[in-house]
Motif scaffolding. Structure first.
Motif, PDB file in Angstrom:
ATOM      1  N   VAL A 112      18.516  -4.181  22.813  1.00 37.81           N
ATOM      2  CA  VAL A 112      17.449  -4.253  21.541  1.00 37.81           C
ATOM      3  C   VAL A 112      18.162  -5.670  20.672  1.00 37.81           C
ATOM      4  O   VAL A 112      17.439  -6.444  20.205  1.00 37.81           O
ATOM      5  CB  VAL A 112      17.186  -3.146  20.791  1.00 37.81           C
ATOM      6  CG1 VAL A 112      16.592  -3.524  19.617  1.00 37.81           C
ATOM      7  CG2 VAL A 112      16.394  -2.283  21.623  1.00 37.81           C
ATOM      8  N   LYS A 164       9.566   4.689  27.056  1.00 42.79           N
ATOM      9  CA  LYS A 164       9.640   3.185  26.002  1.00 42.79           C
ATOM     10  C   LYS A 164       8.990   2.160  26.601  1.00 42.79           C
ATOM     11  O   LYS A 164       9.360   1.800  27.829  1.00 42.79           O
ATOM     12  CB  LYS A 164      11.025   2.982  25.616  1.00 42.79           C
ATOM     13  CG  LYS A 164      11.136   2.029  24.977  1.00 42.79           C
ATOM     14  CD  LYS A 164      12.656   1.822  24.436  1.00 42.79           C
ATOM     15  CE  LYS A 164      13.065   0.586  23.284  1.00 42.79           C
ATOM     16  NZ  LYS A 164      14.265   0.736  23.230  1.00 42.79           N
ATOM     17  N   ARG A 197      13.222  -0.243  18.837  1.00 41.32           N
ATOM     18  CA  ARG A 197      12.631  -1.432  19.413  1.00 41.32           C
ATOM     19  C   ARG A 197      12.701  -2.918  18.725  1.00 41.32           C
ATOM     20  O   ARG A 197      12.758  -3.976  19.486  1.00 41.32           O
ATOM     21  CB  ARG A 197      11.076  -1.143  19.366  1.00 41.32           C
ATOM     22  CG  ARG A 197      10.645  -0.237  20.124  1.00 41.32           C
ATOM     23  CD  ARG A 197       9.567   0.213  19.801  1.00 41.32           C
ATOM     24  NE  ARG A 197       8.433  -0.763  20.014  1.00 41.32           N
ATOM     25  CZ  ARG A 197       7.693  -0.747  21.334  1.00 41.32           C
ATOM     26  NH1 ARG A 197       7.859   0.016  22.527  1.00 41.32           N
ATOM     27  NH2 ARG A 197       6.845  -1.863  21.453  1.00 41.32           N
ATOM     28  N   ILE A 212       9.238  -4.771  24.845  1.00 40.60           N
ATOM     29  CA  ILE A 212       9.022  -5.151  23.572  1.00 40.60           C
ATOM     30  C   ILE A 212       7.817  -6.015  23.464  1.00 40.60           C
ATOM     31  O   ILE A 212       7.772  -7.085  23.975  1.00 40.60           O
ATOM     32  CB  ILE A 212      10.480  -5.796  23.079  1.00 40.60           C
ATOM     33  CG1 ILE A 212      11.579  -5.122  23.057  1.00 40.60           C
ATOM     34  CG2 ILE A 212      10.131  -6.434  21.650  1.00 40.60           C
ATOM     35  CD1 ILE A 212      12.798  -5.762  22.820  1.00 40.60           C
TER      36      ILE A 212
END
Lengths: 279, 314
Positions: free
Chosen positions: A82, A235, A174, A238
């Motif tokens: 990230v 998840k 994120r 992005i």
């Protein structure tokens, strides 16, 4: 055709498990390559402080070192993709999210526990001083003052559980902003449980060894790791839809502020209680 | 019917904030196809590819690559699919060599000799860190990893977006040579540059507002989509006149110009039978088809990107 042959071969020979191990080895190699400076640096400081300089000669320095390492390991190992902005590349590769999470967890927690357990045991049994005694006349003929074992146990349990919190928080973040706020939030939640638990244990149960608090922290830490793994598996890559990230960041910072107040209040209560008991 | 490599049914993705990026998309891509997905910026191409790759979860519908939902696919299944994202962010601290070694662990069909060939072909330095490569070189490194893994399906999201025109041509040629080497590889690539599609795709899908507006073989699209000009003898066309199959039409005095889809050879016979009407049919290039479908302004942005390098590599 190369690809079809390769995949057929894979199916025919049952090489899927080989691939699984190859993937695990690959992720482990990657994680080591990415974090070798941090891990080697921590290990070097630990060797110098425990075995050479003997600065970490009691539970408090071990705890402090462990807590710093827990935040650094958790944030860096789980949140590296990230903070680098390379998460989408990582998630598009073959290793499933579950494998990625578990390998990183094993590496981070393994190194942290290895350093703290060995260091604490060595210090408890005065091993560094005994070893140096074979080489030089140190002048120290008596072992360091004996400290209750529970403080040494705390020096292992405290950092390990803090790592669980920071690792999970970093894994589900994120953005870089979320990562910083998430680590702070994780530290504050861990701090509230630790200080709150110790306060309750001392004031209501009249126990000073924090055994219940440590058990509580271990259970909560394990739960946080499971929840972190579940959320990491769900998840998404992005993406930054307008407004979503800033709202989330604002919410996280609000929680950080509220928890900071709780921790300071607990610390103040804890300090007042200790002073009263001492007087 | 041939085996499908990629299949999406009623795919829908709505982001928080209410933006619907993909809205009931249906797409079928057979094995071995080179499918170009084209559309203006914000049409939903990138989100579609991310949904197919399992980087995003769909709100509704299904997305399958090689018959698998990539969100839940195992490592061995995922290793059969290659992907280059639009904002390819590789690990900056890795050298090109380390990147290849990492990928070799993960892909059982990794072709090291081909990887080395591509390193030379793209002019990359093996010992250079990815973070120190230029934007275009980083993209080449990403494409290298995707190609040398010898995937059965390759998804490329704007593969040459940051390339200058020469580098763009090189990359497209490289993709064309991959296809020549290994005809079994299915490629789905998104772009907003029309010339990319014309060079390598054999099928084309046009996306607009999260939907697949049209999907056809490129030659079929070019053979069925024509510009038709009808000139009438009077000052204006007859009232209510419309060219059959017209997607877009303009009237200028007695002349009606239209971009039409001719599903049948005799589709214009009805117009030809109108007394005093002179019908002329002109073939169209892909760019003209886009102008016909989306208007000149949008099509111009799709061709300008190719002409001026569109964000030359840093």
């Amino acid at each position: 055709m190369v690809t079809a042959e390769a995949s057929n071969r894979l199916r025919e020979t049952g090489a899927a498990s080989d691939l699984r191990w190859g993937v695990i080895r690959g992720v482990l190699w990657h994680e080591w390559l990415a974090h070798r400076a941090l891990i080697s640096g921590c290990a070097a400081v630990w060797i110098a402080f425990v075995w050479i300089l003997m600065v970490m000669s009691g539970p408090i320095p071990h705890t402090v070192f462990g807590l710093i390492a827990a935040v650094a390991f958790g944030g860096r190992i789980a949140g590296a993709a990230v903070s680098e902005g390379s998460e989408e590349f990582s998630l598009a590769l073959p290793p499933p999210r579950r494998v990625r999470y578990l390998v990183r967890l094993a590496l981070g927690l393994g190194v942290l526990l290895g350093l703290s357990v060995v260091g604490v045991l060595a210090t408890m049994h005065n091993v560094p001083q005994a070893l140096w005694g074979l080489v030089v006349e140190s002048g120290f003929t008596e072992p360091f003052p004996t400290v209750e074992a529970d403080r040494y146990i705390w020096a292992v349990v405290g950092p390990a559980t803090l790592f669980a919190f920071t690792f999970s928080a970093a894994a589900v973040c994120r953005t870089r902003g979320d990562l910083i706020a998430g680590l702070l939030l994780a530290f504050l939640i861990w701090g509230s449980v630790s200080f709150g638990g110790a306060l309750v244990e001392e004031q209501l149960l009249y126990r000073g060894n924090r055994a219940l608090t440590m058990m509580c922290l271990c259970l909560v830490g394990a739960g946080v790791l499971v929840a972190g793994g579940f959320l990491y598996a769900r998840k998404e890559g992005i993406t930054r839809p307008a407004g979503a990230s800033s709202r989330r960041a604002a919410l996280i910072w609000l929680l950080v502020g509220m928890l900071a107040l709780v921790v300071f209040a607990l610390l103040a209560l804890y300090g007042t209680h200790t002073r009263v008991v001492t007087e | 019917m041939a085996e499908l490599a990629i299949e999406a049914r009623n795919l829908r993705k709505r982001f928080r904030g209410g933006v619907v990026a993909v809205d009931g998309l249906d797409i079928e891509i057979e094995r071995g196809m080179v499918y170009g997905l084209i559309g203006r910026n914000g049409a939903g191409k990138t989100t579609t590819l991310r949904l197919l790759m399992g980087l995003l979860r769909a709100n509704a519908g299904t997305a399958h690559v090689l018959g698998m939902d990539m969100w839940t696919a195992s490592a061995s299944a995922r290793a059969r699919v290659g992907y280059v994202s639009q904002e390819q962010q590789l690990h900056d601290w890795m050298t090109v060599d380390q990147l290849c070694r990492y990928a070799a662990y993960l892909y059982p069909a990794w072709d090291q000799a081909y990887a080395e060939h591509l390193v030379k072909h793209f002019g990359l330095e093996r010992d250079r860190q990815v973070g120190k490569l230029s934007g275009g070189e980083k993209r080449k490194a990403g494409v290298l990893v995707a190609l040398a893994a010898r995937p059965e399906v390759l998804l490329l999201d704007e593969p040459a977006a940051n390339f200058d025109p020469i580098a763009r041509r090189e990359l497209v040629s490289e993709l064309a040579s991959v296809l020549a080497d290994d005809g079994g590889c299915t490629i789905l690539f998104s772009t907003h540059i029309i010339s990319d599609i014309e060079r390598i795709a054999d099928h084309v899908g046009i996306m607009d507002k999260g939907k697949l507006v049209t999907s056809a073989r490129l030659d079929e699209m070019q053979s069925t989509t024509k510009r038709v000009q009808v000139v009438f003898e009077g000052d204006t066309p007859p009232p209510g006149f419309r060219v059959p199959g017209a997607v877009r039409s303009e009237v200028s005095g007695p002349v009606v110009s239209a971009v039409v889809r001719l599903e049948r050879d005799d589709a214009l016979d009805e117009v030809r039978r109108i007394p005093g009407a002179r019908v002329q049919v002109f073939p169209l290039g892909l760019e003209d088809i886009f102008i016909g479908l989306f208007g000149a302004e949008t099509a111009q942005t799709m061709t300008e990107g190719a002409d001026n390098g569109h964000g030359r590599g840093k």
